[in-house]
Design a protein around this motif. Sequence first.
Motif, short mmCIF file in Angstrom:
data_model
loop_
_atom_site.label_atom_id
_atom_site.label_comp_id
_atom_site.label_asym_id
_atom_site.label_seq_id
_atom_site.Cartn_x
_atom_site.Cartn_y
_atom_site.Cartn_z
N ARG A 83 0.84 -1.21 0.00
CA ARG A 83 0.00 0.00 0.00
C ARG A 83 0.87 1.25 0.00
O ARG A 83 0.61 2.22 -0.72
N GLU A 84 1.92 1.23 0.83
CA GLU A 84 2.81 2.40 0.90
C GLU A 84 3.58 2.60 -0.40
O GLU A 84 3.83 3.73 -0.82
N LEU A 85 3.95 1.51 -1.05
CA LEU A 85 4.62 1.63 -2.35
C LEU A 85 3.69 2.28 -3.38
O LEU A 85 4.13 3.08 -4.21
N LYS A 86 2.42 1.93 -3.30
CA LYS A 86 1.46 2.55 -4.21
C LYS A 86 1.39 4.06 -3.94
O LYS A 86 1.39 4.87 -4.87
N HIS A 87 1.35 4.43 -2.65
CA HIS A 87 1.34 5.86 -2.30
C HIS A 87 2.62 6.55 -2.79
O HIS A 87 2.57 7.69 -3.25
N ALA A 88 3.75 5.86 -2.66
CA ALA A 88 5.02 6.43 -3.11
C ALA A 88 5.01 6.68 -4.61
O ALA A 88 5.49 7.72 -5.08
N ARG A 89 4.45 5.75 -5.36
CA ARG A 89 4.39 5.92 -6.82
C ARG A 89 3.51 7.11 -7.20
O ARG A 89 3.85 7.86 -8.11
N VAL A 90 2.39 7.26 -6.51
CA VAL A 90 1.51 8.40 -6.79
C VAL A 90 2.22 9.70 -6.45
O VAL A 90 2.20 10.66 -7.23
N ALA A 91 2.88 9.74 -5.28
CA ALA A 91 3.60 10.95 -4.88
C ALA A 91 4.72 11.26 -5.87
O ALA A 91 4.94 12.42 -6.23
N ASP A 92 5.43 10.24 -6.32
CA ASP A 92 6.51 10.43 -7.29
C ASP A 92 5.94 10.98 -8.60
O ASP A 92 6.51 11.91 -9.18
N HIS A 93 4.84 10.44 -9.02
CA HIS A 93 4.20 10.91 -10.26
C HIS A 93 3.80 12.38 -10.13
O HIS A 93 3.88 13.14 -11.10
N ASN A 94 3.36 12.77 -8.93
CA ASN A 94 2.95 14.16 -8.68
C ASN A 94 4.12 15.08 -8.36
O ASN A 94 3.92 16.27 -8.14
N GLY A 95 5.32 14.53 -8.27
CA GLY A 95 6.50 15.34 -7.97
C GLY A 95 6.65 15.69 -6.51
O GLY A 95 7.42 16.58 -6.16
N ASP A 96 5.95 15.00 -5.63
CA ASP A 96 6.00 15.27 -4.19
C ASP A 96 7.05 14.36 -3.54
O ASP A 96 6.76 13.27 -3.08
N VAL A 97 8.28 14.84 -3.52
CA VAL A 97 9.40 14.04 -3.05
C VAL A 97 9.27 13.69 -1.56
O VAL A 97 9.54 12.56 -1.15
N LYS A 98 8.83 14.67 -0.76
CA LYS A 98 8.70 14.41 0.69
C LYS A 98 7.67 13.32 0.97
O LYS A 98 7.91 12.43 1.79
N ALA A 99 6.53 13.36 0.30
CA ALA A 99 5.50 12.34 0.50
C ALA A 99 6.00 10.98 0.01
O ALA A 99 5.72 9.95 0.63
N CYS A 100 6.75 10.99 -1.07
CA CYS A 100 7.31 9.75 -1.61
C CYS A 100 8.27 9.13 -0.61
O CYS A 100 8.21 7.93 -0.31
N GLU A 101 9.17 9.94 -0.07
CA GLU A 101 10.15 9.43 0.89
C GLU A 101 9.46 8.94 2.17
O GLU A 101 9.87 7.93 2.75
N ALA A 102 8.40 9.63 2.60
CA ALA A 102 7.66 9.20 3.80
C ALA A 102 6.98 7.85 3.56
O ALA A 102 7.01 6.96 4.42
N ALA A 103 6.40 7.68 2.38
CA ALA A 103 5.74 6.42 2.05
C ALA A 103 6.77 5.29 1.96
O ALA A 103 6.52 4.16 2.41
N LEU A 104 7.94 5.58 1.41
CA LEU A 104 8.99 4.56 1.32
C LEU A 104 9.50 4.16 2.71
O LEU A 104 9.75 2.99 2.98
N ALA A 105 9.62 5.14 3.61
CA ALA A 105 10.04 4.84 4.98
C ALA A 105 9.00 3.95 5.67
O ALA A 105 9.35 2.99 6.38
N ALA A 106 7.72 4.24 5.44
CA ALA A 106 6.66 3.41 6.03
C ALA A 106 6.68 2.01 5.44
O ALA A 106 6.45 1.02 6.16
N ALA A 107 6.97 1.88 4.16
CA ALA A 107 7.04 0.57 3.52
C ALA A 107 8.21 -0.25 4.10
O ALA A 107 8.05 -1.44 4.39
N ARG A 108 9.35 0.40 4.27
CA ARG A 108 10.50 -0.31 4.86
C ARG A 108 10.19 -0.76 6.29
O ARG A 108 10.55 -1.87 6.68
#
Length: 113
Positions: A83-108
């Motif tokens: 689920r968090e990887l999906k959020h990271a992909r959406v954030a990356d697509h939207n150019g939101d680096v902070k949200a992407c990194e937060a989602a990746l941290a939650a996935a890890r």
Amino acid sequence: MKRRMSLLICALLSASGAQASSCSPQIDKVQRQVDARIDAIAAASPGDRESRAALLHHQPTPASIAAAEKRQRGYAGVKRALRELKHARVADHNGDVKACEAALAAARAAIAP
């Protein structure tokens, strides 16, 4: 002259897009970690016996699949990580680096042993 100007503008726009930070490499890395965790869970599990319905060639129901997945230790963390990887992909697509990194941290964190 107009053609040169339009080429210059195109070159500048493409260069600025190349400089934008992207989480894609980190997403790929975490996806590989999640895949490895799934493989480890599958290897550690002895598996379930086939049910009577399966022996009669009946297709599994969503409920029976969910019940089997719940018996797999560590599966809930994998679901959270996916689920968090999906959020990271959406954030990356939207150019939101902070949200992407937060989602990746939650996935890890979700797949940490």
